[in-house]
Design an enzyme around this catalytic site. Structure first.
Site, PDB file in Angstrom:
ATOM      1  N   ASP A  24       0.585  -1.061   0.046  1.00  0.00           N
ATOM      2  CA  ASP A  24      -0.085  -0.261   0.176  1.00  0.00           C
ATOM      3  C   ASP A  24       0.882   1.203  -0.005  1.00  0.00           C
ATOM      4  O   ASP A  24       1.696   1.148   0.935  1.00  0.00           O
ATOM      5  CB  ASP A  24      -1.153  -0.207   1.391  1.00  0.00           C
ATOM      6  CG  ASP A  24      -1.717   1.268   1.175  1.00  0.00           C
ATOM      7  OD1 ASP A  24      -1.822   1.472   0.389  1.00  0.00           O
ATOM      8  OD2 ASP A  24      -1.778   0.992   2.745  1.00  0.00           O
ATOM      9  N   LYS A  85       2.843  11.543  -3.277  1.00  0.00           N
ATOM     10  CA  LYS A  85       1.593  11.062  -3.946  1.00  0.00           C
ATOM     11  C   LYS A  85       0.362  11.805  -4.693  1.00  0.00           C
ATOM     12  O   LYS A  85      -0.076  11.448  -5.640  1.00  0.00           O
ATOM     13  CB  LYS A  85       0.958   9.963  -2.924  1.00  0.00           C
ATOM     14  CG  LYS A  85      -0.523   8.873  -4.019  1.00  0.00           C
ATOM     15  CD  LYS A  85      -0.130   7.797  -2.624  1.00  0.00           C
ATOM     16  CE  LYS A  85      -1.806   7.095  -3.439  1.00  0.00           C
ATOM     17  NZ  LYS A  85      -2.072   5.987  -2.476  1.00  0.00           N
ATOM     18  N   GLU A 184      -7.238   0.512  -4.337  1.00  0.00           N
ATOM     19  CA  GLU A 184      -6.770   0.498  -2.741  1.00  0.00           C
ATOM     20  C   GLU A 184      -8.858  -0.061  -2.236  1.00  0.00           C
ATOM     21  O   GLU A 184      -8.378  -1.247  -1.288  1.00  0.00           O
ATOM     22  CB  GLU A 184      -7.091   1.860  -2.416  1.00  0.00           C
ATOM     23  CG  GLU A 184      -5.285   2.266  -2.377  1.00  0.00           C
ATOM     24  CD  GLU A 184      -5.101   3.570  -2.423  1.00  0.00           C
ATOM     25  OE1 GLU A 184      -6.480   4.351  -2.247  1.00  0.00           O
ATOM     26  OE2 GLU A 184      -4.204   3.916  -2.970  1.00  0.00           O
ATOM     27  N   ASP A 208     -12.969   5.832   2.846  1.00  0.00           N
ATOM     28  CA  ASP A 208     -11.278   6.037   2.720  1.00  0.00           C
ATOM     29  C   ASP A 208     -10.903   6.145   3.311  1.00  0.00           C
ATOM     30  O   ASP A 208     -11.064   7.952   2.748  1.00  0.00           O
ATOM     31  CB  ASP A 208     -10.399   5.051   1.816  1.00  0.00           C
ATOM     32  CG  ASP A 208      -8.768   4.987   2.502  1.00  0.00           C
ATOM     33  OD1 ASP A 208      -8.833   5.994   3.238  1.00  0.00           O
ATOM     34  OD2 ASP A 208      -8.557   4.496   1.121  1.00  0.00           O
TER      35      ASP A 208
HETATM   36  P1  ADP Z   1      -3.153   7.591   3.772  1.00  0.00           P
HETATM   37  O1  ADP Z   1      -3.995   6.259   3.430  1.00  0.00           O
HETATM   38  O2  ADP Z   1      -3.590   9.094   3.257  1.00  0.00           O
HETATM   39  O3  ADP Z   1      -1.664   6.839   3.503  1.00  0.00           O
HETATM   40  P2  ADP Z   1      -3.244   6.219   6.982  1.00  0.00           P
HETATM   41  O4  ADP Z   1      -4.818   5.694   5.883  1.00  0.00           O
HETATM   42  O5  ADP Z   1      -2.711   5.799   6.752  1.00  0.00           O
HETATM   43  O6  ADP Z   1      -3.321   7.164   5.723  1.00  0.00           O
HETATM   44  O7  ADP Z   1      -4.064   7.688   7.786  1.00  0.00           O
HETATM   45  C1  ADP Z   1      -3.531   8.258   8.355  1.00  0.00           C
HETATM   46  C2  ADP Z   1      -4.204   8.787  10.165  1.00  0.00           C
HETATM   47  O8  ADP Z   1      -5.166   9.207   9.696  1.00  0.00           O
HETATM   48  C3  ADP Z   1      -3.945  10.144   9.795  1.00  0.00           C
HETATM   49  O9  ADP Z   1      -3.891  11.452  10.047  1.00  0.00           O
HETATM   50  C4  ADP Z   1      -3.436  10.264  11.523  1.00  0.00           C
HETATM   51  O10 ADP Z   1      -3.481  10.946  12.528  1.00  0.00           O
HETATM   52  C5  ADP Z   1      -5.039   8.999  11.540  1.00  0.00           C
HETATM   53  N1  ADP Z   1      -4.842   8.152  12.505  1.00  0.00           N
HETATM   54  C6  ADP Z   1      -4.761   6.915  12.384  1.00  0.00           C
HETATM   55  N2  ADP Z   1      -4.750   6.753  13.640  1.00  0.00           N
HETATM   56  C7  ADP Z   1      -5.865   6.871  14.800  1.00  0.00           C
HETATM   57  C8  ADP Z   1      -6.150   6.939  15.607  1.00  0.00           C
HETATM   58  N3  ADP Z   1      -6.151   6.223  16.307  1.00  0.00           N
HETATM   59  N4  ADP Z   1      -7.891   8.235  15.933  1.00  0.00           N
HETATM   60  C9  ADP Z   1      -7.909   9.067  14.981  1.00  0.00           C
HETATM   61  N5  ADP Z   1      -6.740   9.516  13.977  1.00  0.00           N
HETATM   62  C10 ADP Z   1      -5.669   8.547  13.594  1.00  0.00           C
HETATM   63 MG    MG Z   2      -4.402   4.971   2.542  1.00  0.00          MG
END
Ligand code: ADP
Ligand code: MG
Length: 635
Positions: A24, A85, A184, A208
């Site tokens: 991913d 990205k 995705e 998502d």
């Molecule tokens: P992406 O798909 O954009 O790469 P992710 O799916 O990894 O991102 O999500 C990252 C986001 O999720 C960040 O903004 C992070 O702060 C948020 N996040 C991660 N854990 C938590 C949580 N426990 N509560 C709220 N937000 C969260």
């Molecule tokens: Mg993602």
């Protein structure tokens, strides 16, 4: 070119010599996963980290990738690139309007494509992605102990050809051979095994909410025809490229600064290190609020040039936070409406909802989704891992290695919860057909207990310690009551996809809690057989232990109530009755003690008889105690 090594025999625990991993490649975080007979799993780096921040810092003679680059971004704003990205495969012209919002300087690169200016040089987004991919490859090689050259890589469903090709270029630069590019949302559905068991087409909504972007996709999944994979079609997508966890961090940071007396428009006057620190801090606070009802905040930052923030301390409640982010949540729901309209699908026709992205951990987001769709979304897999896990499932299908994984129409192992004393109450027994549902009543064991921890177990043995724990969750906020009075109903629902939802409700207060599990996750059919055989070997001893534990727990409650009643009305009892009663209490108390220390020594039938005799004997005591308390209540 790769040759016959695809079909070579491999030991189940060691990866084949040319494994295909799932990747991913996210805007905020990336990860690599691998799927073998045990099912999909995220590969960890040497420090045990599972998510790699998609951030790269360029040095004169190399790069820093991941956590360190992310955490030190503020110290090197000119040379650090995150969220690349967003630029991948897009022209500088297209992105002109967004340029101001990007965390780095965008310029026009070769063929009019968006590039990034780092000091004197230009870096393409493909190169940035390649550095992230190379780091993931190192992680995979060290976790699997073999060289890794092939990968399934995910991209957003709305990516066009140019963006998909740019992703391939990134992979090629990193030395990867791309086995397949997968959407995705499709990967997320694969991770849950959706479509595999179905006997008709299913409509799946993938919601998502990540770090910087929100994507919602409507999928139609057609059941597999013999030997084939389930077919997935993306019917419609919608979203907002500027809506995600980062926006929530900024809102929270604004409100925290306002409490410290800094107006949100004065932000730019703050030293960059303070700005960065407060954003980090807001993010940690936000993540803590997903677990807790309030979080204590104390601000005290020192920045460059002696600039500092006034010290202040306060608490932020989840309610307050929910109110703050409600407009953002409403925008996500608006997108859901939009995609349903585009797809021509009424909301009632959505069979499954899958939550993806770290920001869907926020309880208010889950609640909004549930209330819009009218049923609970899937949350059993970690939302920030589900896409990578699904990519690895696709990879294992391409490797031809999914045979050992469990996809069954029955529950292969019994499911239950731990009860007092470490015994197991089985709610759904093995070989029950799915879907299935069962409930059971429990209570508390201690006076005034306001929360219970529910441990969900899988296996055939009679004691919790011998079963596989799927996880625990807490039902809290129960009003204080004497032991045994709260009525806690636990419900297990296992749906047609094999996802287990566990709900607990306390009947007197109406408090509820729920969670989900994928019981077959990480189990092979050989392991299921082993667990079953083990239960036959120990059946007799286990049954005995279970019975003794139940007797001990119930007898202890009896003795407790009897002693309380005795304390109140002792002087109103005939003396010979008192002597007989106390003798029986002593016998049962002795048995309880032995049962706790050495349960194998107990004769269960004798214990049962002693307990029943005490119950019988104490009836008179209870009658007297009740009439006494009625008399007390009279004016
Ligand atoms: P992406 O798909 O954009 O790469 P992710 O799916 O990894 O991102 O999500 C990252 C986001 O999720 C960040 O903004 C992070 O702060 C948020 N996040 C991660 N854990 C938590 C949580 N426990 N509560 C709220 N937000 C969260
Ligand atoms: Mg993602």
């Amino acid at each position: 070119m790769h040759s016959e090594d695809d079909s070579s025999e491999t030991h189940p625990d060691s990866p084949p010599c040319d494994p295909i991993v799932g990747i991913d490649l996210g805007t905020t975080n990336s990860l690599v996963a691998y799927c073998d007979e045990r099912g999909p799993r995220v590969l960890e780096d040497d420090d045990g980290a599972r998510l790699l921040p998609s951030v790269v810092r360029f040095l004169d003679d190399g790069v820093v990738v991941g956590r360190e680059a992310h955490d030190e971004a503020v110290l090197h704003p000119e040379t650090t690139v995150g969220s690349s990205k967003r630029l991948l495969g897009r022209s500088a012209l297209e992105l002109k309007e967004q340029a101001g919002k990007l965390p780095f300087r965008m310029v026009e690169g070769p063929r009019g494509l968006a590039s990034i200016q780092i000091g004197e040089r230009q870096v393409t987004p493909q190169e940035v992605g390649a550095h992230v991919l190379m780091r993931l490859r190192d992680i995979a090689e060290s976790a699997l102990g073999t060289s890794v050259r092939r990968a399934v890589i995910t991209v957003p469903a709305y990516f066009d050809d140019s963006q998909r090709n740019a992703t391939r270029d990134s992979a090629r630069l990193a030395g990867f051979n791309v086995a397949r590019i997968v959407n995705e949302p499709t990967a997320a559905a694969l991770a849950y095994g959706l479509g595999e068991r179905a006997d008709r087409a299913q409509t799946v909504m993938v919601f998502d909410l990540g770090g910087g972007t929100f994507d919602v996709s409507l999928l139609r999944m057609l059941p597999p025809e013999d030997g084939q994979q389930a077919l997935v079609e993306v019917i419609a997508t919608a979203g907002d490229t500027n809506l995600g966890g980062d926006d929530i961090d900024r809102l929270l940071a604004d409100s925290m600064l306002a409490r410290a007396g800094v107006e949100s428009d004065d932000w730019s006057g703050l030293a960059p290190s303070i700005r960065q620190a407060i954003i980090h801090f807001a993010r940690r606070t936000k993540e803590a609020l997903s677990e807790r009802a309030t979080v204590d905040v104390s601000l005290d930052f020192d920045g460059e040039g002696g600039q500092s923030l006034p010290e202040c301390a306060f608490a932020i409640s989840r309610e307050e936070f929910d109110r703050m982010i409600d407009p953002l949540i409403q925008r996500t729901i608006e997108c859901c409406r939009h995609v349903l309209r585009d797809g021509g699908i009424p909301v009632e026709d959505v069979d499954r909802i899958v939550l993806v992205g770290g920001s869907t951990r926020i309880p208010a987001v889950r609640e909004a989704v549930e209330s819009f769709f009218g049923h609970a979304p899937y949350t059993a897999l970690d939302p920030d891992e589900v896409v990578g896990l699904g990519a690895s499932v696709q990879a294992s299908i391409l490797e031809g290695r999914t045979r050992g994984m469990l996809l069954l129409d029955v529950i292969p192992l019994s499911l239950g919860i731990e009860t007092m004393g470490g015994a197991v109450a089985k709610l759904l027994v093995r070989n029950s057909a799915i879907p299935a549902r069962a409930t059971e009543r429990f209570s508390t064991s201690v006076d005034g207990q306001t929360s219970v921890r529910i441990q969900v177990l899988q296996g055939e043995r009679e004691l919790a310690e011998h079963c596989r724990s799927l996880g625990t969750f807490d039902l809290s906020g129960i009003p204080p009551m004497p032991a045994g009075i709260p009525k806690i109903e636990v419900e297990f629902i296992i749906d047609a996809d094999g996802v287990l939802s566990v709900n607990a409700v306390e009947g007197r207060s109406g408090r509820r809690a729920s969670t989900q599990f994928l019981p077959n996750y990480g189990l092979t059919s050989d392991e299921v057989d082993a667990i079953e055989n083990d239960s036959f070997t120990h059946a007799r001893a286990d049954m005995h232990l279970h019975r003794v534990i139940d007797l001990r727990v119930n007898a202890a409650l009896d003795v407790k109530w009897i002693s309380e009643a005795l304390g109140r009305v002792r002087d109103r009892l005939p003396s010979e009755y008192l002597v007989e009663l106390e003798a029986e209490i002593e016998v049962v108390t002795g048995l309880i003690e032995t049962a706790a220390k050495n349960p194998a020594e107990i004769d269960a039938a004798q214990f049962q008889a002693a307990k029943e005799s005490l119950d019988q004997k104490s009836m008179r005591l209870h009658e007297i105690a009740i009439s006494e308390s009625l008399r007390d209540e009279k004016p």
